[in-house]
Design a protein around this motif. Sequence first.
Motif, PDB file in Angstrom:
ATOM      1  N   ARG A  15       0.802  -1.225   0.000  1.00 37.52           N
ATOM      2  CA  ARG A  15       0.000   0.000   0.000  1.00 37.52           C
ATOM      3  C   ARG A  15       0.838   1.280   0.000  1.00 37.52           C
ATOM      4  O   ARG A  15       0.305   2.381  -0.089  1.00 37.52           O
ATOM      5  CB  ARG A  15      -0.898   0.021   1.233  1.00 37.52           C
ATOM      6  N   ALA A  16       2.152   1.139   0.149  1.00 41.43           N
ATOM      7  CA  ALA A  16       3.019   2.298   0.374  1.00 41.43           C
ATOM      8  C   ALA A  16       3.303   3.103  -0.881  1.00 41.43           C
ATOM      9  O   ALA A  16       3.340   2.580  -1.989  1.00 41.43           O
ATOM     10  CB  ALA A  16       4.339   1.838   0.989  1.00 41.43           C
ATOM     11  N   ARG A  17       3.527   4.364  -0.650  1.00 41.75           N
ATOM     12  CA  ARG A  17       4.025   5.292  -1.677  1.00 41.75           C
ATOM     13  C   ARG A  17       5.549   5.234  -1.595  1.00 41.75           C
ATOM     14  O   ARG A  17       6.133   5.451  -0.541  1.00 41.75           O
ATOM     15  CB  ARG A  17       3.530   6.699  -1.330  1.00 41.75           C
ATOM     16  N   ASN A  18       6.201   4.936  -2.708  1.00 40.65           N
ATOM     17  CA  ASN A  18       7.655   4.820  -2.717  1.00 40.65           C
ATOM     18  C   ASN A  18       8.292   6.164  -3.058  1.00 40.65           C
ATOM     19  O   ASN A  18       7.811   6.881  -3.931  1.00 40.65           O
ATOM     20  CB  ASN A  18       8.103   3.764  -3.728  1.00 40.65           C
ATOM     21  N   ILE A  19       9.364   6.500  -2.334  1.00 37.69           N
ATOM     22  CA  ILE A  19      10.121   7.696  -2.676  1.00 37.69           C
ATOM     23  C   ILE A  19      11.535   7.282  -3.086  1.00 37.69           C
ATOM     24  O   ILE A  19      12.078   6.297  -2.587  1.00 37.69           O
ATOM     25  CB  ILE A  19      10.149   8.745  -1.541  1.00 37.69           C
ATOM     26  N   ALA A  20      12.112   8.026  -3.998  1.00 36.73           N
ATOM     27  CA  ALA A  20      13.444   7.765  -4.538  1.00 36.73           C
ATOM     28  C   ALA A  20      14.441   8.746  -3.917  1.00 36.73           C
ATOM     29  O   ALA A  20      14.045   9.690  -3.223  1.00 36.73           O
ATOM     30  CB  ALA A  20      13.404   7.928  -6.058  1.00 36.73           C
ATOM     31  N   PRO A  21      15.739   8.564  -4.168  1.00 40.45           N
ATOM     32  CA  PRO A  21      16.725   9.528  -3.667  1.00 40.45           C
ATOM     33  C   PRO A  21      16.374  10.951  -4.111  1.00 40.45           C
ATOM     34  O   PRO A  21      15.975  11.183  -5.242  1.00 40.45           O
ATOM     35  CB  PRO A  21      18.035   9.067  -4.321  1.00 40.45           C
ATOM     36  N   GLY A  22      16.494  11.878  -3.169  1.00 40.38           N
ATOM     37  CA  GLY A  22      16.188  13.275  -3.453  1.00 40.38           C
ATOM     38  C   GLY A  22      14.728  13.641  -3.261  1.00 40.38           C
ATOM     39  O   GLY A  22      14.360  14.796  -3.439  1.00 40.38           O
ATOM     40  N   GLU A  23      13.890  12.675  -2.888  1.00 38.87           N
ATOM     41  CA  GLU A  23      12.460  12.951  -2.713  1.00 38.87           C
ATOM     42  C   GLU A  23      12.074  12.953  -1.236  1.00 38.87           C
ATOM     43  O   GLU A  23      12.835  12.520  -0.380  1.00 38.87           O
ATOM     44  CB  GLU A  23      11.622  11.915  -3.464  1.00 38.87           C
ATOM     45  N   TRP A  24      10.869  13.418  -0.983  1.00 43.73           N
ATOM     46  CA  TRP A  24      10.288  13.420   0.360  1.00 43.73           C
ATOM     47  C   TRP A  24       8.777  13.354   0.210  1.00 43.73           C
ATOM     48  O   TRP A  24       8.237  13.658  -0.855  1.00 43.73           O
ATOM     49  CB  TRP A  24      10.713  14.673   1.145  1.00 43.73           C
ATOM     50  N   ALA A  25       8.098  12.938   1.275  1.00 49.36           N
ATOM     51  CA  ALA A  25       6.637  12.866   1.259  1.00 49.36           C
ATOM     52  C   ALA A  25       6.106  13.078   2.674  1.00 49.36           C
ATOM     53  O   ALA A  25       6.730  12.653   3.643  1.00 49.36           O
ATOM     54  CB  ALA A  25       6.170  11.506   0.739  1.00 49.36           C
ATOM     55  N   VAL A  26       4.952  13.732   2.767  1.00 47.04           N
ATOM     56  CA  VAL A  26       4.230  13.900   4.027  1.00 47.04           C
ATOM     57  C   VAL A  26       2.853  13.294   3.822  1.00 47.04           C
ATOM     58  O   VAL A  26       2.187  13.584   2.822  1.00 47.04           O
ATOM     59  CB  VAL A  26       4.114  15.385   4.441  1.00 47.04           C
ATOM     60  N   GLU A  27       2.445  12.442   4.733  1.00 53.56           N
ATOM     61  CA  GLU A  27       1.178  11.714   4.615  1.00 53.56           C
ATOM     62  C   GLU A  27       0.487  11.633   5.970  1.00 53.56           C
ATOM     63  O   GLU A  27       1.122  11.773   7.006  1.00 53.56           O
ATOM     64  CB  GLU A  27       1.423  10.285   4.105  1.00 53.56           C
ATOM     65  N   MET A  28      -0.803  11.322   5.920  1.00 54.71           N
ATOM     66  CA  MET A  28      -1.550  11.013   7.133  1.00 54.71           C
ATOM     67  C   MET A  28      -2.055   9.567   7.071  1.00 54.71           C
ATOM     68  O   MET A  28      -2.090   8.881   8.078  1.00 54.71           O
ATOM     69  CB  MET A  28      -2.701  11.987   7.338  1.00 54.71           C
ATOM     70  N   GLN A  29      -2.453   9.106   5.908  1.00 58.06           N
ATOM     71  CA  GLN A  29      -3.054   7.779   5.777  1.00 58.06           C
ATOM     72  C   GLN A  29      -2.180   6.760   5.061  1.00 58.06           C
ATOM     73  O   GLN A  29      -2.248   5.586   5.361  1.00 58.06           O
ATOM     74  CB  GLN A  29      -4.391   7.887   5.035  1.00 58.06           C
ATOM     75  N   LYS A  30      -1.392   7.186   4.110  1.00 62.74           N
ATOM     76  CA  LYS A  30      -0.651   6.256   3.265  1.00 62.74           C
ATOM     77  C   LYS A  30       0.754   6.019   3.813  1.00 62.74           C
ATOM     78  O   LYS A  30       1.466   6.963   4.138  1.00 62.74           O
ATOM     79  CB  LYS A  30      -0.570   6.837   1.858  1.00 62.74           C
ATOM     80  N   PRO A  31       1.209   4.752   3.884  1.00 61.98           N
ATOM     81  CA  PRO A  31       2.586   4.482   4.285  1.00 61.98           C
ATOM     82  C   PRO A  31       3.562   4.952   3.205  1.00 61.98           C
ATOM     83  O   PRO A  31       3.179   5.173   2.053  1.00 61.98           O
ATOM     84  CB  PRO A  31       2.645   2.958   4.423  1.00 61.98           C
TER      85      PRO A  31
END
Length: 196
Positions: A15-31
């Motif tokens: 179910r996760a959102r994948n991030i690559a080098p140089g990326e970032w993510a902020v979430e409340m519901q998604k891993p």
Amino acid sequence: MIDWHNMSPQEIERRARNIAPGEWAVEMQKPISTLLGSCVAVCMYDPAVGVGGMNHFMLPNMRKREGTVDVDSLLSGDYAMEVLLNGILGRGGARHRIKAKAFGGGTIISGIAASGIGKRNADFAREWLDREGIELIASDFLGACSRKLLFVPATGDAYCRRMTTTMATAQEVAKAEQAYAESLRRPPPKSNVELF
């Protein structure tokens, strides 16, 4: 509401959102997930409101070179930490409640090992969090391994799987890190926007 505590790490990864080098993510519901070699990922979260995020950086900071545009700084650890913290604050997090977990800095490629970049990344993450007064409650740094990282912002749970470095793993991590390094060397695209 999803019960993340009763879900297997495999289901969380699916179910996760994948991030690559140089990326970032902020979430409340998604891993959020990522694969680390010498890079470091820092997970920050506010347990009271269930918001959090992860970054993935390859270098602690970038120095502006004479006569060049300073776009590299947008992809460095110091920027990644600031933008992650501000993203969490912007989604309702409070600075005094934010906790952190950090991972990575492994040595899986001999050329990278010689530069000490993994240790520099790990030291940078610890120092930045300490300077900002954010408690580092869990970490797994350094060593001759790559890591698969899963983070559930809603709960603050992090799953870190150390992976023995095989040729396939090293190539996958090296490919992602090399693509990131190449992106730092490319000039920004020309804009076709005309201001008037």
